[in-house]
Scaffold this active site. Structure first.
Site, PDB file in Angstrom:
ATOM      1  N   CYS A 248      34.904   8.232 -23.257  1.00  0.00           N
ATOM      2  CA  CYS A 248      34.918   9.131 -24.420  1.00  0.00           C
ATOM      3  C   CYS A 248      35.502  10.469 -23.988  1.00  0.00           C
ATOM      4  O   CYS A 248      36.424  10.504 -23.180  1.00  0.00           O
ATOM      5  CB  CYS A 248      33.519   9.270 -25.035  1.00  0.00           C
ATOM      6  SG  CYS A 248      32.319  10.081 -23.971  1.00  0.00           S
TER       7      CYS A 248
ATOM      8  N   CYS B 298      17.166  19.349 -31.404  1.00  0.00           N
ATOM      9  CA  CYS B 298      17.976  20.538 -31.688  1.00  0.00           C
ATOM     10  C   CYS B 298      17.515  21.723 -30.867  1.00  0.00           C
ATOM     11  O   CYS B 298      18.307  22.555 -30.451  1.00  0.00           O
ATOM     12  CB  CYS B 298      17.853  20.924 -33.150  1.00  0.00           C
ATOM     13  SG  CYS B 298      18.340  19.640 -34.271  1.00  0.00           S
TER      14      CYS B 298
END
Ligand SMILES: [Zn+2]
Length: 396
Positions: free
Chosen positions: A354, A199
């Site tokens: 994707c 993160c």
């Protein structure tokens, strides 16, 4: 309809000070004295006192919310200050909730703050959430997001979702009992652990959580007032660079493991802690594995025109597939790939695709590890396809 219990409302009156303080609310017919009493009666839980929780709680405190519960176990770090406006330079090193409590009560001394100096876990989530009318999910990780979603579905409480990444953010209201889907209807399972960078490496424009956090606070007030149309059944996507809002219709999935017709999940789950992105289109959250051959969108187009024997495998989520797809592609979301590989032909060429090419790179690697030989990753994904090959395919 307001989500505030009418019985509780009977005990709430506005003081002379309240009438002066909230006069700009009171002259709005959609709020009025009745609405301000509902706001005063409201009990809101904010999970995470960070980038999203800061603006949401600051404004909800000012708006006159009676009780704000805060869940956060972190201390203030210097790198938080660029966007977490609850905190100042002198607060670095202090527990977030200690600082948040004094800051919010300085704005509004009548506000009751309930501190939950802990991480939300399967052990405490049900009890914590039970005491509130609605939840603002200001978390930045998948385990908390799934936990908040599931427990809110079980307890029939609205879960106001928000997430930010780089220059983009999104928000919705998940409340199957009021209509619309839950988070799991969109993403039944978290992506595999280890599929994302940490993160701390993810950047975000400092003002972005301000915008998304205040959309969440706005939805909270509307649910309390019973005013307007909420984001239940809609996903609002914001792009700061283009300065554009886009909206996607969302439907409840009858096969959803939590809110579906035959649910399979009945208790809170602790997923393994890992960091991954908030948004379905945030392919960049997924780490780029090495050693997967790529193919450009133009080359794919020419091979498809030649009717070569290839399978175009789309590994995005179903709702993304509804927004935009390459004609002839087959959808198997990345999270289901490992259990559904047998559906794919062992011979011929497989091209994984994707949104922008990161999830599909991961998919291609999984397929190669499973023994598929001619596997390629489509560079730039459907986004590049839309730009370079077929502008009729919508960008999102
Ligand atoms: Zn659902």
């Amino acid at each position: 309809m307001s989500i505030i219990d009418e019985e509780r409302l009977k005990e709430i009156a506005l003081s002379r000070e309240d009438l002066a303080r909230y006069s700009r609310h009171l002259i709005l017919p959609e709020v009025g004295a009745d609405g301000q009493r509902r706001i005063k009666a409201a009990r809101i839980l904010c999970i995470g006192a960070g980038g999203l929780g800061s603006p949401a709680t600051l404004y909800l405190a000012a708006a006159g919310v009676g009780t704000l519960g805060l869940v956060d176990a972190d201390q203030v770090e210097a790198s938080n200050l660029q966007r977490q406006v609850l905190y100042g330079t002198d607060d670095v090193g202090k527990p977030k909730l200690e600082v948040a409590q004094s800051r919010l009560q300085a704005i509004n001394p009548d506000l009751e703050i309930v501190r939950h100096d802990a991480r939300l876990t399967s052990a405490n989530a049900t009890e914590i959430i039970a005491a509130y009318d609605l939840v603002i999910d200001g978390s930045d990780n998948f385990p908390t997001r799934y936990l908040s979603n599931d427990v809110c579905v079980f307890a029939r409480k609205p879960n106001i979702y928000g997430s930010v990444f780089r220059f983009e953010g999104q928000a919705s209201v998940f409340a199957p009992h009021l209509g619309g889907p839950c988070y799991r209807c969109l993403f039944p399972e978290p992506p595999p652990p280890g599929a994302a960078p940490s993160c701390a490496e993810a950047g975000v424009l400092g003002v972005l959580p301000g915008i998304i956090g205040l959309i969440q606070a706005t939805e909270a007030l509307k649910l309390i007032l019973g005013a307007g149309e909420t984001l239940a059944g809609r996903l609002l996507h914001f792009d700061a660079l283009k300065m554009k809002f886009r909206e996607f219709q969302l439907r409840r999935d009858p096969a959803c493991p939590v809110c579906g017709d035959a649910p399979t999940i009945f208790a809170p789950i602790d997923y393994e802690q890992f960091c991954a992105g908030p948004a379905a289109d945030d392919d960049d959250w997924f780490a780029a594995p090495e050693g997967v051959p790529t193919i450009s969108v133009r080359e794919l187009k020419s091979r498809m025109d030649k009717k070569e024997d290839l399978v175009l495998l789309d590994v995005r989520e179903p709702y993304e597939y509804e927004i935009a797809r390459i004609e002839g592609s087959r959808l198997i979301p990345l999270g289901e790939l490992e259990t559904r590989m047998s559906e794919l032909p062992r011979s011929g060429t497989l091209v994984c695709q994707c949104h922008s090419g990161m999830r599909s790179e991961h998919a291609a690697r999984l397929l190669k590890e499973a023994g598929f030989e001619n596997v390629y990753n489509l560079q730039g994904g459907i986004d590049a396809w839309s730009v370079e090959v077929d502008p009729a395919v919508p960008q999102y």
